[in-house]
Write a protein that holds these residues in place. Structure first.
Motif, short mmCIF file in Angstrom:
data_model
loop_
_atom_site.label_atom_id
_atom_site.label_comp_id
_atom_site.label_asym_id
_atom_site.label_seq_id
_atom_site.Cartn_x
_atom_site.Cartn_y
_atom_site.Cartn_z
N ASN A 1 -14.01 -5.49 29.25
CA ASN A 1 -14.30 -4.09 29.51
C ASN A 1 -15.59 -3.66 28.83
N ALA B 1 -9.65 -0.41 32.74
CA ALA B 1 -11.06 -0.71 32.51
C ALA B 1 -11.64 0.06 31.33
N ARG C 1 -18.11 -3.04 32.84
CA ARG C 1 -17.52 -1.74 33.12
C ARG C 1 -18.47 -0.77 33.81
#
Length: 236
Positions: free
Chosen positions: A106, A160, A111
């Motif tokens: 993430n 996420a 991301r």
């Protein structure tokens, strides 16, 4: 624009007056937006040599240059390619030295494409009224980091660790469906490993890499390492 000379950036790439006008017709409304202007100043840096706003403009110019051979071929839409370029890095907060701790997959590199899509749909809704264009723009943004994966979209939880997760509620069901389907292509667990489905997105992805490599020249080692750990002492 504040601390931002669009003419100087155009001239860096030796564009003709006609080419400048052609690009500006497509991107001026985007770079004139308040959220874009913020990214032309400290603390928004691409790495440590140019602001995020300048990087994005350079990506749009390089996308334009690489698009020349596709004009009038295979239904290629240079306007969509430039919009992908202008939207691809409009993430929420500066990613260097922000102390935002996440799981490895993430991190910013995985991301931010998803975060950028959610932001631009909220900030520039006029560009997402046409479903066909929306699919191409969204898919191009999401997969511009290929061969790096992108976090998959999920509107029921924040796997996420998106900073702008609350903005998802402003998306239409169709926009959510496009994000879900695009990030399900090439899925591996919670990430998607796939290049853009559309030529406009693939051309923009190549442009981003060419510009980024050029801007890395002369950067200090710590700035390159920051890609992994998010810490760049040269910006403190």
């Amino acid at each position: 624009m504040n601390n931002f000379d669009i003419e100087k950036i155009y001239n860096k790439y030796h564009l003709t007056e006609e080419e400048k006008r052609e690009i500006d017709i497509i991107i001026k409304d985007i770079y004139s937006h308040t959220e874009f202007i913020k990214r032309c100043e400290k603390p928004f840096y691409h790495h440590d040599r140019v602001t995020l706003g300048q990087h994005i403009i350079e990506d749009a110019i390089m996308t334009y240059i690489l698009s020349r051979k596709y004009k009038n071929k295979n239904n290629y839409d240079i306007s969509i390619a430039l919009k992908i370029a202008m939207f691809h890095d409009l993430y929420t907060e500066p990613w260097q030295n922000n102390g935002y701790n996440t799981k490895f997959l993430n991190k910013h590199g995985f991301r931010h494409p998803l975060e950028a899509v959610i932001n631009v749909i909220n900030w520039y809704p006029q560009y997402f009224k046409n479903e066909r264009e929306s699919r191409k723009i969204i898919d191009g943004i999401l997969h511009h980091m290929y061969p790096l994966p992108v976090d998959r979209f999920n509107d029921t939880n924040n796997n996420a660790e998106l900073i702008n997760y609350d903005l998802i509620e402003n998306l239409t069901d169709e926009q959510k469906r496009i994000l879900y389907l695009s990030t399900s292509r090439g899925k591996i667990g919670l990430v998607s490993l796939s290049k853009s489905k559309y030529l406009e997105g693939r051309v923009m992805s190549r442009a981003d890499k060419k510009v980024s490599l050029g801007n890395y020249k002369g950067s200090k080692v710590g700035s390159i390492i920051s890609l992994l750990n998010g810490k760049n002492k040269h910006l403190k």
